[in-house]
Design a protein around this motif. Sequence first.
Motif, PDB file in Angstrom:
ATOM      1  N   HIS C 146     -37.496  31.095  -4.437  1.00 17.80           N
ATOM      2  CA  HIS C 146     -36.045  30.919  -4.474  1.00 17.80           C
ATOM      3  C   HIS C 146     -35.439  31.221  -3.096  1.00 17.80           C
ATOM      4  N   PRO C 147     -34.447  30.425  -2.673  1.00 16.57           N
ATOM      5  CA  PRO C 147     -33.839  30.654  -1.354  1.00 16.57           C
ATOM      6  C   PRO C 147     -33.401  32.101  -1.137  1.00 16.57           C
ATOM      7  N   ALA C 148     -32.816  32.732  -2.182  1.00 17.59           N
ATOM      8  CA  ALA C 148     -32.364  34.121  -2.015  1.00 17.59           C
ATOM      9  C   ALA C 148     -33.539  35.034  -1.690  1.00 17.59           C
ATOM     10  N   LYS C 149     -34.698  34.698  -2.245  1.00 22.78           N
ATOM     11  CA  LYS C 149     -35.879  35.518  -1.973  1.00 22.78           C
ATOM     12  C   LYS C 149     -36.378  35.275  -0.542  1.00 22.78           C
ATOM     13  N   TRP C 150     -36.361  34.006  -0.080  1.00 22.19           N
ATOM     14  CA  TRP C 150     -36.700  33.731   1.323  1.00 22.19           C
ATOM     15  C   TRP C 150     -35.848  34.621   2.238  1.00 22.19           C
ATOM     16  N   VAL C 151     -34.550  34.612   1.966  1.00 24.53           N
ATOM     17  CA  VAL C 151     -33.611  35.355   2.814  1.00 24.53           C
ATOM     18  C   VAL C 151     -33.917  36.847   2.791  1.00 24.53           C
ATOM     19  N   SER C 152     -34.101  37.400   1.589  1.00 20.02           N
ATOM     20  CA  SER C 152     -34.288  38.858   1.527  1.00 20.02           C
ATOM     21  C   SER C 152     -35.629  39.248   2.134  1.00 20.02           C
ATOM     22  N   ILE C 177     -41.306  25.109   3.816  1.00 19.23           N
ATOM     23  CA  ILE C 177     -39.963  24.570   4.062  1.00 19.23           C
ATOM     24  C   ILE C 177     -39.919  23.047   4.005  1.00 19.23           C
ATOM     25  N   TYR C 178     -41.053  22.414   3.755  1.00 15.29           N
ATOM     26  CA  TYR C 178     -41.093  20.948   3.648  1.00 15.29           C
ATOM     27  C   TYR C 178     -41.594  20.519   2.276  1.00 15.29           C
ATOM     28  N   ARG C 179     -41.193  19.337   1.873  1.00 18.80           N
ATOM     29  CA  ARG C 179     -41.726  18.726   0.656  1.00 18.80           C
ATOM     30  C   ARG C 179     -43.120  18.154   0.951  1.00 18.80           C
ATOM     31  N   ALA C 180     -43.807  17.712  -0.099  1.00 20.45           N
ATOM     32  CA  ALA C 180     -45.158  17.168   0.067  1.00 20.45           C
ATOM     33  C   ALA C 180     -45.159  15.976   1.024  1.00 20.45           C
ATOM     34  N   ASN C 181     -44.043  15.246   1.114  1.00 25.91           N
ATOM     35  CA  ASN C 181     -43.991  14.079   2.013  1.00 25.91           C
ATOM     36  C   ASN C 181     -43.564  14.455   3.435  1.00 25.91           C
ATOM     37  N   GLY C 182     -43.389  15.761   3.695  1.00 24.41           N
ATOM     38  CA  GLY C 182     -43.052  16.200   5.042  1.00 24.41           C
ATOM     39  C   GLY C 182     -41.562  16.353   5.308  1.00 24.41           C
ATOM     40  N   ASN C 183     -40.715  15.869   4.380  1.00 21.11           N
ATOM     41  CA  ASN C 183     -39.267  16.013   4.577  1.00 21.11           C
ATOM     42  C   ASN C 183     -38.836  17.473   4.423  1.00 21.11           C
ATOM     43  N   ALA C 184     -37.821  17.859   5.178  1.00 24.87           N
ATOM     44  CA  ALA C 184     -37.339  19.241   5.133  1.00 24.87           C
ATOM     45  C   ALA C 184     -36.622  19.529   3.816  1.00 24.87           C
ATOM     46  N   HIS C 185     -36.784  20.764   3.313  1.00 22.77           N
ATOM     47  CA  HIS C 185     -35.987  21.257   2.189  1.00 22.77           C
ATOM     48  C   HIS C 185     -34.623  21.663   2.740  1.00 22.77           C
ATOM     49  N   THR C 186     -33.729  20.700   2.852  1.00 14.77           N
ATOM     50  CA  THR C 186     -32.451  20.920   3.556  1.00 14.77           C
ATOM     51  C   THR C 186     -31.659  22.085   2.986  1.00 14.77           C
ATOM     52  N   ILE C 187     -31.533  22.143   1.677  1.00 21.30           N
ATOM     53  CA  ILE C 187     -30.701  23.186   1.059  1.00 21.30           C
ATOM     54  C   ILE C 187     -31.301  24.559   1.339  1.00 21.30           C
ATOM     55  N   LEU C 188     -32.606  24.678   1.151  1.00 19.08           N
ATOM     56  CA  LEU C 188     -33.282  25.943   1.433  1.00 19.08           C
ATOM     57  C   LEU C 188     -33.022  26.383   2.875  1.00 19.08           C
ATOM     58  N   ILE C 189     -33.222  25.462   3.799  1.00 18.56           N
ATOM     59  CA  ILE C 189     -33.097  25.815   5.215  1.00 18.56           C
ATOM     60  C   ILE C 189     -31.671  26.214   5.558  1.00 18.56           C
ATOM     61  N   ASN C 190     -30.700  25.519   4.996  1.00 21.48           N
ATOM     62  CA  ASN C 190     -29.305  25.891   5.273  1.00 21.48           C
ATOM     63  C   ASN C 190     -28.953  27.243   4.676  1.00 21.48           C
ATOM     64  N   LYS C 191     -29.512  27.539   3.500  1.00 18.99           N
ATOM     65  CA  LYS C 191     -29.245  28.858   2.902  1.00 18.99           C
ATOM     66  C   LYS C 191     -29.883  29.964   3.739  1.00 18.99           C
ATOM     67  N   LEU C 193     -30.354  29.802   6.970  1.00 19.40           N
ATOM     68  CA  LEU C 193     -29.575  29.897   8.217  1.00 19.40           C
ATOM     69  C   LEU C 193     -28.246  30.627   8.019  1.00 19.40           C
ATOM     70  N   ALA C 194     -27.731  30.585   6.777  1.00 26.47           N
ATOM     71  CA  ALA C 194     -26.464  31.268   6.512  1.00 26.47           C
ATOM     72  C   ALA C 194     -26.627  32.778   6.528  1.00 26.47           C
ATOM     73  N   LYS C 195     -27.868  33.258   6.366  1.00 20.88           N
ATOM     74  CA  LYS C 195     -28.064  34.694   6.164  1.00 20.88           C
ATOM     75  C   LYS C 195     -29.050  35.356   7.133  1.00 20.88           C
ATOM     76  N   VAL C 196     -29.799  34.547   7.886  1.00 19.08           N
ATOM     77  CA  VAL C 196     -30.775  35.133   8.817  1.00 19.08           C
ATOM     78  C   VAL C 196     -30.428  34.677  10.227  1.00 19.08           C
ATOM     79  N   LYS C 197     -30.479  35.586  11.175  1.00 17.88           N
ATOM     80  CA  LYS C 197     -30.116  35.242  12.559  1.00 17.88           C
ATOM     81  C   LYS C 197     -31.050  34.146  13.061  1.00 17.88           C
ATOM     82  N   ARG C 198     -30.493  33.073  13.599  1.00 21.24           N
ATOM     83  CA  ARG C 198     -31.344  31.913  13.868  1.00 21.24           C
ATOM     84  C   ARG C 198     -32.388  32.145  14.960  1.00 21.24           C
TER      85      ARG C 198
END
Lengths: 263, 263, 263
Positions: C146-152, C177-191, C193-198
Motif C-alpha cells: 500500500h502507498p501509505a506503507k511505502w511512505v512510512s 514501482i512499475y507494472r509488469a509491462n514496465g509502466n510506472a505506478h503513477t499514483i503510487l509514485i505521486n503519493k 513524492l507527497a510525503k518523502v523528500k525527493r
Amino acid sequence: MNYTLPFIPERPAQPRNSGITMMMDKGLSIRQVEDYLSANKELTDVVKLGFGTSYLTVNIEQKIKLYKEAGMKVYLGGTLFEAFIVRNMFEDYIRLLDKLKLDCAEVSDGSIVMPHDKKCEYINTLAKNHTVLSEVGSKEAGIIIHPAKWVSMMNSELSAGSWKVIAEARESGNVGIYRANGNAHTILINKILAKVKRDDILWEAPQKAQQVWFIKLLGANVNLGNISYDDVIPLETLRLGLRGDTFFSYLPAELNKKKIKGE
Amino acid sequence: MNYTLPFIPERPAQPRNSGITMMMDKGLSIRQVEDYLSANKELTDVVKLGFGTSYLTVNIEQKIKLYKEAGMKVYLGGTLFEAFIVRNMFEDYIRLLDKLKLDCAEVSDGSIVMPHDKKCEYINTLAKNHTVLSEVGSKEAGIIIHPAKWVSMMNSELSAGSWKVIAEARESGNVGIYRANGNAHTILINKILAKVKRDDILWEAPQKAQQVWFIKLLGANVNLGNISYDDVIPLETLRLGLRGDTFFSYLPAELNKKKIKGE
Amino acid sequence: MNYTLPFIPERPAQPRNSGITMMMDKGLSIRQVEDYLSANKELTDVVKLGFGTSYLTVNIEQKIKLYKEAGMKVYLGGTLFEAFIVRNMFEDYIRLLDKLKLDCAEVSDGSIVMPHDKKCEYINTLAKNHTVLSEVGSKEAGIIIHPAKWVSMMNSELSAGSWKVIAEARESGNVGIYRANGNAHTILINKILAKVKRDDILWEAPQKAQQVWFIKLLGANVNLGNISYDDVIPLETLRLGLRGDTFFSYLPAELNKKKIKGE
C-alpha cells in the motif's frame, strides 16, 4: 570465491561433464576475448563461434588459441556446418577444422533437410577426431517435431558419437524447445528427460527466464548454452542461488520460513 | 575472409556507395573504439556519434581521428544539429564541425518543425564543404507523413546536395518507416523505392528482423544504419547468407532442394 | 563539455546529493572497468556490484579500488545482504564489508520477510560506519504494498540512518514501482513524492522509457539507478535535453514554437 557461505550448491571441477555453460561469441575482438577470460575463465566450458561469424573474424587462429589455452572447448556454429553441407563440401569442412586446429565440431540440421542416417554418419565421421555436439530442432518457427522423434534423434545421435546433444532455441530463444513467446515447451522437455540422460543434453537458454526455469527444474548443474558473454556471470549467480530468482532453491526448510511467498 | 565458399554475394570495395553499414556509437570509450576497429574495420562505412553524446565524450578528437584513420565517415547525430538550429546557432554548428575536423554532417528535422526549403538550404550550405546525410521522418510516434511527401522530400534533399537520405527509425526501430511493433511499413517503403534511387537511401534498421527484411527485399548490398557496435558482424553474416535467416537467399535452385520449407 | 549550448540544465558538482546516477555492474572485468571510467567518470556517482556477482568477481579488491579512486560510492547488491541475513550471518556480512574496504552498504528485504523494526536496526547499525542505501519494495511480481506503507517504510528507514531509500524495480524494471509491462505506478509514485523528500529517493529505472518518465516528472537532477554500464552516457543526454525524448524539456517558450506536437 571471495567469501564463504553455506548452502551454495557444489559445482563440478573443470573440465566437467555436467553443469556446463556454453557461451556464444558473435564477434568479440581479441582484446574483448582477453577481457572476457580474465573474468569468466572458471565459469565457461564451451565457446561457440556463432553461425558464420568465423568467416569474418580477424585473427581467428589467435582467438581460438586464447579460448583453448583457457581450457575451453571451441567450435564453429552449426549454421556454418550446414552452409558447407548444402554446398556438398563436407571434405572442405574437415580441412577447415584442421586448419583452424579445432578439436570440437557441431553437426546440425536447423536450416536444411538432412536424412537422419546421413546426420548420424557425419557425427560418426567427425567423432573419430573431434568432440562432437549435435543439435536437434528446427530454426523455423512453424516446424513442430513430435516428442518421440526428439527422443529417438537425440539418442541415436549420442550413439553415433555425440558428446552432447543440443536442444535448439536459436540466439533469440523462441523456437525449438520454446514457444514464440519464449516459454518452455514443458511437456516436450519432460518427455525428453524421461528418455535421454540429462547430462547428455545441452539446453539452449539465451533468456534469463529460461535459465531460471531450467535451474529450478534440473538444479544448479544443468547444461545451458547460447549464453551471451555478459550473461555468464549473472547465470552463475542463478546457478548458485545468489540472485532473487533462485534465492531459496538450495536453502534448508528451517531457513525457508523467511520466504515471501510460495514458489 | 578466413575460407572460401561459393554463392556468397559480392560486396563492393571500400570506400563504397552501396551496401553501406552505419554504426551508431552511443558513448564507446577510446579503448572500446580501438577494440571495435580491430574486429570491424572492413565492415563499417559510416559512424554516427548518436544524438548529443558528443557533448560528453572524453577525448572526442581522438575518437574521431581513430574512426577517420580507419577510413570511416563520421558525423554528429541529427538531434544535435537540431539542438543548435532550435537555438538559432547554425553558424556555431559549422564552427563545431570545423573544430572537430568533421567532413561529414547530418541534417534532420525529427524533433523540430522546419520549413522544407530551409532544410534544403542547410543541406546546400553544408554540402559545399561536407558530405551530408539528411534524414526524413519524424521521431514522434503519432506523426504520419504521406508516401508522396516522403518521396518529394527525399528527392529534393538529394538535389540540394545530400549524399544519402536516411529513412528514420530511431535507435529503437519503432517510428518512421516502422510501426510501433517494429514491423516495416511495406507500402510506404515500396512507394519510396519506386521513386527514389535505392543506393541513395540509408535505411535505419536497428532490429535484426528489420535487417533481415531489408536484405530479403533489396539484397546483400542495401544501405543499413543505426546498427549497434556489437551487431555489425552479425549483420554482415546476414548480408552474406551465413546466418539462418538468409541462409538460402543466394543459393542456386538446385541447392535449394534442401530448404526446410518455403520462405 | 566539448561545446557550449544555452538552456542545458545545470548538474550539481560531484560528490552530489541529487541528480545521482547509480550504475549496476553485473560482472565487468578489470579492463572493462578502466574503459568505463575513462568515459563515464564524471557521470557516475554510485556503483552497485549487482546481486551475488561479488562472490565470483576476479580481483574484486582491485575493482572496488578503481571505482573508489574515481570518487564513486560502491556497494554490494541487496540480494547478497539478504543471503547473509537469511543464514543468520549479519556479523560475517560486516566483516566482509571491512575486508573489502567498502564504506557503503545496502539493506533490503526484496527476497525475504523481515520485520521492519529489524530492518531499521540493521540500517542503524551499519550507518554507524557506512553510507547506507536501503531498498523498499518486493522483487516478487504479485506483491502489492500500500502507498501509505511505502511512505512510512521509506521515512522510518531514512530516520534510521539511510542516506537514500531505493525504490525497487529489479534489473528488468517490471516490479515494485512499475507494472509488469514496465509502466510506472503513477499514483503510487505521486503519493510517495507527497510525503518523502525527493532528494532522498533513488528510483530504479533500468528502461529508457522509465528514465524519460522520471526526468519529465522530476527534472534533470532526479536520482536514478540500475543503469546499465552502456546506458550511463545516453541517460546523461536525456537529463540534459540532448536526445529526442527530452529535447524540449528545458527550452524557453519562445523556442518551443518549433515543437512538432504537444508533449
